[in-house]
Design an enzyme around this catalytic site. Sequence first.
Site, mmCIF file in Angstrom:
data_model
loop_
_atom_site.group_PDB
_atom_site.id
_atom_site.type_symbol
_atom_site.label_atom_id
_atom_site.label_comp_id
_atom_site.label_asym_id
_atom_site.label_seq_id
_atom_site.Cartn_x
_atom_site.Cartn_y
_atom_site.Cartn_z
ATOM 1 N N LYS A 21 0.822 -1.226 0.000
ATOM 2 C CA LYS A 21 0.000 0.000 0.000
ATOM 3 C C LYS A 21 0.854 1.274 0.000
ATOM 4 O O LYS A 21 0.495 2.258 -0.638
ATOM 5 C CB LYS A 21 -0.935 0.005 1.205
ATOM 6 C CG LYS A 21 -2.027 -1.058 1.137
ATOM 7 C CD LYS A 21 -2.943 -0.936 2.345
ATOM 8 C CE LYS A 21 -3.984 -2.028 2.382
ATOM 9 N NZ LYS A 21 -4.956 -1.842 3.467
ATOM 10 N N ASP A 38 -10.241 3.148 2.834
ATOM 11 C CA ASP A 38 -10.528 2.619 4.183
ATOM 12 C C ASP A 38 -11.290 3.647 5.022
ATOM 13 O O ASP A 38 -12.152 3.278 5.824
ATOM 14 C CB ASP A 38 -9.241 2.221 4.902
ATOM 15 C CG ASP A 38 -8.706 0.884 4.406
ATOM 16 O OD1 ASP A 38 -9.501 0.111 3.842
ATOM 17 O OD2 ASP A 38 -7.502 0.624 4.575
#
Length: 296
Positions: free
Chosen positions: A71, A107
Amino acid sequence: MSSAKLSPRAGVIGWPIKHSRSPLIHRHWLKTYGRDGSYERYAVQPDDASAFFQSFADFGWVGCNVTVPHKETAYACAELRDASAKAVQAANTLWLENGKLCAANTDTYGFMEHLTQSQPHWRETTENVLILGAGGASRAIAYGFAEAGIANVNIANRTTARAIGLVESLGTKNLKPAAWDDRQKLARSADIIVNTTTLGMSTGNTDAESDDQAFPLGVDLSQRTSPSPAIVCDIVYVPLETPLLAHAKASGHKTVDGLGMLLHQAVPGFEKWYGIRPDVTPELRDIVLADLETPS
Ligand code: ATR
């Protein structure tokens, strides 16, 4: 019309990648909405990640999800980044725009959307939030509460320096680092408590500290100074009812499980790649739950 437009290809990149639930979610939506497209798993070794993202435009996909451990590398390689990716300094959703690699961190959206759908009035009753943990998920959630303008967001982490680093890098005055030993005191008056640590995960942490406590995460939720019940959230979703959520329910609090965040964070990527905003339905939830319950 290009073939990418006719049948967009996307997928998830990670190392290892076998256990990702993203294909299950996106293939369900492709089927539900009758979209001609594909969603695959693709394993990229850590040493190859930078080169992979830098030449993503040649790979033939319209975009991808990114999971551990890539990520941060995906974020670093992207040419354009959304506000949440910048805040978290990590990206989980990529797409191409005029050949440029664009990055988002969904997220924050996934957590806040699931919270709002589960507890529609949370905003009206929330002044104090306690977040346990200071990893990437904590950062995304802290950013969400900071953006929502919550007055006090305390971040308690076993390693205090990490909580301090998180607060300093987000640079918002309503976020405060807290000592791990103060979590019980802070939980007494918190309107929302969120576990972002790996404690409570069935395949996760089994060290002495997590096992020796009388209460999950060392927090006794029957001891409150606030007269109102708290909203207790866990981002762990295996098991779905974590020890913290079971204890919260037994103590009369409202609970929000971790599965909804996983499902909702997938929505913006699907919309970017396949051109339709999908719904998170009870049917999708059941499909993913059944898969989680199937021994691998
Ligand atoms: P992610 O990026 O997915 O959120 P992470 O960076 O691995 O995950 O962070 C895991 C979190 O769980 C951290 O806050 C970690 O605390 P430390 O920063 O002190 O390592 C927390 N954690 C893991 N095991 C723990 C334990 N036994 N007790 C308390 N916290 C724990």
